[in-house]
Write a protein that holds these residues in place. Structure first.
Motif, PDB file in Angstrom:
ATOM      1  N   VAL A   1      50.687  55.655  36.415  1.00 45.54           N
ATOM      2  CA  VAL A   1      50.635  54.921  35.614  1.00 45.54           C
ATOM      3  C   VAL A   1      48.469  54.853  35.013  1.00 45.54           C
ATOM      4  N   GLY A   2      47.569  56.201  35.214  1.00 46.13           N
ATOM      5  CA  GLY A   2      46.246  56.007  34.868  1.00 46.13           C
ATOM      6  C   GLY A   2      45.710  55.290  35.502  1.00 46.13           C
ATOM      7  N   ALA A   3      44.209  55.186  35.693  1.00 48.44           N
ATOM      8  CA  ALA A   3      43.358  54.108  35.279  1.00 48.44           C
ATOM      9  C   ALA A   3      43.483  53.111  34.587  1.00 48.44           C
ATOM     10  N   LEU A   4      45.245  52.290  35.179  1.00 57.41           N
ATOM     11  CA  LEU A   4      44.399  50.891  33.968  1.00 57.41           C
ATOM     12  C   LEU A   4      43.859  49.695  34.146  1.00 57.41           C
ATOM     13  N   GLU A   5      43.312  48.840  32.940  1.00 58.18           N
ATOM     14  CA  GLU A   5      42.069  48.277  33.527  1.00 58.18           C
ATOM     15  C   GLU A   5      42.339  47.050  34.777  1.00 58.18           C
ATOM     16  N   ILE A   6      43.808  46.835  34.489  1.00 57.39           N
ATOM     17  CA  ILE A   6      44.229  45.882  35.967  1.00 57.39           C
ATOM     18  C   ILE A   6      44.423  46.642  37.118  1.00 57.39           C
ATOM     19  N   TYR A   7      43.888  47.117  37.545  1.00 59.17           N
ATOM     20  CA  TYR A   7      44.232  47.671  38.791  1.00 59.17           C
ATOM     21  C   TYR A   7      42.352  47.395  38.957  1.00 59.17           C
ATOM     22  N   PHE A   8      41.657  47.229  38.429  1.00 60.79           N
ATOM     23  CA  PHE A   8      40.128  46.700  39.531  1.00 60.79           C
ATOM     24  C   PHE A   8      39.656  44.692  38.907  1.00 60.79           C
ATOM     25  N   LYS A   9      38.214  45.030  39.020  1.00 60.40           N
ATOM     26  CA  LYS A   9      37.617  43.845  38.922  1.00 60.40           C
ATOM     27  C   LYS A   9      36.160  44.614  38.039  1.00 60.40           C
ATOM     28  N   LEU A  10      36.159  44.420  36.650  1.00 59.35           N
ATOM     29  CA  LEU A  10      35.656  45.323  36.149  1.00 59.35           C
ATOM     30  C   LEU A  10      34.003  44.383  36.228  1.00 59.35           C
ATOM     31  N   ASP A  11      33.256  45.109  35.727  1.00 55.99           N
ATOM     32  CA  ASP A  11      32.021  44.383  35.309  1.00 55.99           C
ATOM     33  C   ASP A  11      31.324  44.339  36.432  1.00 55.99           C
ATOM     34  N   GLU A  12      31.190  45.119  37.906  1.00 57.87           N
ATOM     35  CA  GLU A  12      30.604  44.310  38.855  1.00 57.87           C
ATOM     36  C   GLU A  12      29.576  44.589  38.812  1.00 57.87           C
ATOM     37  N   GLY A  13      28.581  45.546  37.742  1.00 63.10           N
ATOM     38  CA  GLY A  13      27.419  45.751  37.868  1.00 63.10           C
ATOM     39  C   GLY A  13      26.922  45.060  37.375  1.00 63.10           C
ATOM     40  N   LEU A  14      25.337  45.328  37.073  1.00 62.75           N
ATOM     41  CA  LEU A  14      24.140  44.075  36.252  1.00 62.75           C
ATOM     42  C   LEU A  14      23.672  44.599  35.027  1.00 62.75           C
ATOM     43  N   GLU A  15      24.485  45.583  34.811  1.00 64.00           N
ATOM     44  CA  GLU A  15      24.295  45.654  33.539  1.00 64.00           C
ATOM     45  C   GLU A  15      25.623  46.136  32.561  1.00 64.00           C
ATOM     46  N   TRP A  16      25.455  45.796  31.488  1.00 62.70           N
ATOM     47  CA  TRP A  16      26.796  45.177  30.901  1.00 62.70           C
ATOM     48  C   TRP A  16      27.552  46.481  31.097  1.00 62.70           C
ATOM     49  N   ASN A  17      26.752  47.967  30.507  1.00 65.71           N
ATOM     50  CA  ASN A  17      27.687  49.030  30.479  1.00 65.71           C
ATOM     51  C   ASN A  17      27.916  49.937  31.534  1.00 65.71           C
ATOM     52  N   ASP A  18      27.500  49.640  32.827  1.00 68.55           N
ATOM     53  CA  ASP A  18      27.732  50.621  33.728  1.00 68.55           C
ATOM     54  C   ASP A  18      28.750  50.577  34.268  1.00 68.55           C
ATOM     55  N   LEU A  19      29.618  50.107  33.580  1.00 70.24           N
ATOM     56  CA  LEU A  19      31.312  50.990  34.123  1.00 70.24           C
ATOM     57  C   LEU A  19      31.473  50.615  36.047  1.00 70.24           C
ATOM     58  N   VAL A  20      30.461  49.808  35.981  1.00 65.35           N
ATOM     59  CA  VAL A  20      31.014  49.657  37.828  1.00 65.35           C
ATOM     60  C   VAL A  20      31.523  48.906  38.021  1.00 65.35           C
ATOM     61  N   CYS A  21      32.834  49.631  39.065  1.00 61.11           N
ATOM     62  CA  CYS A  21      33.990  47.795  38.785  1.00 61.11           C
ATOM     63  C   CYS A  21      34.650  47.727  40.685  1.00 61.11           C
ATOM     64  N   ALA A  22      35.392  46.699  40.710  1.00 61.36           N
ATOM     65  CA  ALA A  22      35.717  47.274  42.352  1.00 61.36           C
ATOM     66  C   ALA A  22      37.442  46.845  41.833  1.00 61.36           C
ATOM     67  N   LEU A  23      37.334  47.980  42.878  1.00 65.51           N
ATOM     68  CA  LEU A  23      38.930  48.331  43.235  1.00 65.51           C
ATOM     69  C   LEU A  23      39.574  47.528  45.031  1.00 65.51           C
ATOM     70  N   TYR A  24      40.437  46.632  45.041  1.00 66.82           N
ATOM     71  CA  TYR A  24      40.498  46.127  45.902  1.00 66.82           C
ATOM     72  C   TYR A  24      41.941  45.689  46.292  1.00 66.82           C
ATOM     73  N   ASP A  25      42.038  45.297  47.473  1.00 68.68           N
ATOM     74  CA  ASP A  25      43.734  44.999  48.189  1.00 68.68           C
ATOM     75  C   ASP A  25      44.286  44.080  47.437  1.00 68.68           C
ATOM     76  N   ILE A  26      45.997  44.667  48.244  1.00 74.77           N
ATOM     77  CA  ILE A  26      46.570  43.650  47.295  1.00 74.77           C
ATOM     78  C   ILE A  26      47.508  42.616  48.246  1.00 74.77           C
ATOM     79  N   PRO A  27      47.379  42.160  48.908  1.00 70.17           N
ATOM     80  CA  PRO A  27      46.920  40.869  48.015  1.00 70.17           C
ATOM     81  C   PRO A  27      46.279  39.746  48.371  1.00 70.17           C
ATOM     82  N   ASP A  28      45.687  40.159  49.564  1.00 66.30           N
ATOM     83  CA  ASP A  28      44.544  39.394  49.947  1.00 66.30           C
ATOM     84  C   ASP A  28      42.913  39.574  49.127  1.00 66.30           C
ATOM     85  N   LYS A  29      42.835  40.351  49.143  1.00 69.69           N
ATOM     86  CA  LYS A  29      41.267  41.087  48.071  1.00 69.69           C
ATOM     87  C   LYS A  29      40.477  40.871  49.017  1.00 69.69           C
ATOM     88  N   HIS A  30      40.604  41.044  50.648  1.00 66.12           N
ATOM     89  CA  HIS A  30      39.502  41.154  51.623  1.00 66.12           C
ATOM     90  C   HIS A  30      38.665  42.733  51.468  1.00 66.12           C
TER      91      HIS A  30
END
Length: 161
Positions: A60-89
C-alpha cells in the motif's frame, strides 16, 4: 559524528522503500538496535511493526494512517511514530518523507503521556529531528535526491552531525 542512510533491502518493496541510519560508532542500523533491545519483552509488538513495514513497502505504500504524525517539535520535521497494533505500547520513530520513502530510527515502549516525559524516547525523537534537518537540507541543496520513480535516494547518503 558521521552517519549514513542505508537502504533496507529485506524490508523495501515496489510500493515503498525503507531506510535506516548507521553511525560510525554503531556499525548497525538503528532499526537493528531497536529490534535487539526489545525482542524479548515485546516480541509480538515487534512482529506487528515489522509486518506493517512490509505491508507498506509491498502493498500500500507508507500511507499516513500507519503513523502518528507530528511527533517532532517543528511543524515540518516529518518525524512520526509507527506503533504496534492493537496495543500501541511500542513506538518506532521515523522520518516519513513521502508515501514511498520512510527512514526508520529507534524508539521504545511508551509508558508516559508524552514522549518528552521519558528520557529515552526524548533522546530518540531528538535524534530523528536532527537527522531530518540534515536530510531536508541535503534535499534542498540537491546533494541528495529522490529517484525518478520516487522510491530511492540518490547522491550523498552521508549524514554528518
Amino acid at each position: 559524528m558521521k552517519s549514513k542512510l542505508v537502504y533496507l533491502t529485506k524490508l523495501s518493496g515496489d510500493k515503498a522503500s525503507i531506510y535506516s541510519i548507521v553511525t560510525a560508532a554503531s556499525k548497525a542500523p538503528f532499526l537493528d538496535h531497536f529490534i535487539q533491545e526489545h525482542q524479548e519483552a515485546f516480541t509480538q509488538d515487534l512482529l506487528s511493526i515489522i509486518g506493517r513495514l512490509r505491508s507498506m513497502s509491498n502493498t500500500v505504500g507508507a500511507l499516513e494512517i500507519y503513523f502518528k504524525l507530528d511527533e517532532g517539535l517543528e511543524w515540518n520535521d516529518l518525524v512520526c511514530a509507527l506503533y504496534d497494533i492493537p496495543d500501541k505500547h511500542l513506538r518506532l520513530y521515523c522520518i516519513r518523507l513521502s508515501e514511498q520513502i520512510v527512514v526508520v530510527g529507534n524508539g521504545g515502549p511508551k509508558n508516559v503521556r508524552a514522549w518528552q516525559e521519558d528520557p529515552k524516547l526524548s533522546r530518540e525523537v531528538s535524534e530523528m529531528m536532527h537527522y531530518s534537518r540534515i536530510i531536508r537540507k541535503k534535499l534542498e541543496d540537491n546533494s541528495l535526491r529522490v529517484s525518478k520513480d520516487g522510491l530511492k535516494f540518490e547522491g550523498d547518503l552521508i549524514l554528518t552531525r
